[in-house]
Design a protein around this motif. Structure first.
Motif, PDB file in Angstrom:
ATOM      1  N   GLY A  66      48.344  82.527  59.113  1.00 13.62           N
ATOM      2  CA  GLY A  66      49.021  81.288  59.481  1.00 13.62           C
ATOM      3  C   GLY A  66      48.083  80.237  60.035  1.00 13.62           C
ATOM      4  O   GLY A  66      48.457  79.065  60.148  1.00 13.62           O
ATOM      5  N   ARG A  67      46.870  80.627  60.386  1.00 14.09           N
ATOM      6  CA  ARG A  67      45.884  79.666  60.926  1.00 14.09           C
ATOM      7  C   ARG A  67      44.714  79.451  59.974  1.00 14.09           C
ATOM      8  O   ARG A  67      44.175  78.353  59.888  1.00 14.09           O
ATOM      9  N   PHE A  68      44.301  80.499  59.269  1.00 16.45           N
ATOM     10  CA  PHE A  68      43.162  80.428  58.360  1.00 16.45           C
ATOM     11  C   PHE A  68      43.654  80.476  56.912  1.00 16.45           C
ATOM     12  O   PHE A  68      44.645  81.150  56.601  1.00 16.45           O
ATOM     13  N   THR A  69      42.922  79.787  56.030  1.00 14.22           N
ATOM     14  CA  THR A  69      43.222  79.816  54.607  1.00 14.22           C
ATOM     15  C   THR A  69      41.930  79.983  53.821  1.00 14.22           C
ATOM     16  O   THR A  69      40.982  79.217  54.013  1.00 14.22           O
ATOM     17  N   ILE A  70      41.912  80.979  52.934  1.00 12.59           N
ATOM     18  CA  ILE A  70      40.748  81.207  52.079  1.00 12.59           C
ATOM     19  C   ILE A  70      41.041  80.649  50.695  1.00 12.59           C
ATOM     20  O   ILE A  70      42.165  80.765  50.190  1.00 12.59           O
ATOM     21  N   VAL A  79      33.389  79.665  48.012  1.00 14.34           N
ATOM     22  CA  VAL A  79      34.594  80.111  48.694  1.00 14.34           C
ATOM     23  C   VAL A  79      34.640  79.427  50.051  1.00 14.34           C
ATOM     24  O   VAL A  79      33.619  79.327  50.737  1.00 14.34           O
ATOM     25  N   HIS A  80      35.802  78.920  50.409  1.00 19.01           N
ATOM     26  CA  HIS A  80      35.960  78.207  51.663  1.00 19.01           C
ATOM     27  C   HIS A  80      36.918  78.950  52.580  1.00 19.01           C
ATOM     28  O   HIS A  80      37.832  79.636  52.116  1.00 19.01           O
ATOM     29  N   LEU A  81      36.718  78.784  53.860  1.00 23.11           N
ATOM     30  CA  LEU A  81      37.640  79.330  54.851  1.00 23.11           C
ATOM     31  C   LEU A  81      38.025  78.191  55.777  1.00 23.11           C
ATOM     32  O   LEU A  81      37.233  77.769  56.620  1.00 23.11           O
ATOM     33  N   GLN A  82      39.234  77.689  55.580  1.00 21.37           N
ATOM     34  CA  GLN A  82      39.761  76.638  56.444  1.00 21.37           C
ATOM     35  C   GLN A  82      40.335  77.295  57.685  1.00 21.37           C
ATOM     36  O   GLN A  82      41.239  78.128  57.593  1.00 21.37           O
ATOM     37  N   MET A  83      39.830  76.908  58.845  1.00 18.51           N
ATOM     38  CA  MET A  83      40.257  77.527  60.093  1.00 18.51           C
ATOM     39  C   MET A  83      40.898  76.472  60.984  1.00 18.51           C
ATOM     40  O   MET A  83      40.224  75.510  61.385  1.00 18.51           O
TER      41      MET A  83
END
Length: 123
Positions: A66-70, A79-83
């Protein structure tokens, strides 16, 4: 061989956001899944998130759901990790990893690893 380079780490206040990126090079066609792991001082490396390269199926550890999106950027082989809504307990070195199979994506037995990027969240 697959070469991975992370970027995007830094210092952020609690509640803030960061986006980590992992640039892949080399035998990219052999990659079936990529993941993010983190290691805080004095703790073991832990699974954060993973994504299957073809199906885009993803998985997250409970504490970041719910907070991070890969996500995958095919154009850049990245590859990105939106935090979002970062917490002090998210402070760690974040590592990107790649594997040639789809077994147990939350397991640390990935074949290729980056050197990591530091994320520090202040309270």
């Amino acid at each position: 061989q697959v070469h991975l380079v992370e970027s995007g780490g830094g210092l952020v206040q609690a509640g803030g956001s960061l986006t980590l990126s992992c640039q892949a090079s080399g035998r990219i066609a052999s990659i079936l899944a990529m993941g993010w792991f983190r290691q805080a001082p004095g703790k073991e490396r832990e699974f954060v998130a993973a994504i299957a390269w073809n199906s885009r199926g993803s998985a997250y550890t409970d504490s970041v759901t719910g907070r991070f999106t890969i996500s995958i950027d095919d154009a850049d082989s990245a590859v990105h990790l939106q935090m979002n809504d970062l917490k002090p307990e998210d402070t760690a070195i974040y590592y990107c990893a790649a594997r040639n199979d789809l077994a147990f994506l939350n397991s640390p037995d990935y074949g290729f690893w980056g050197r990591g990027t530091q994320v520090t969240v202040s309270s």
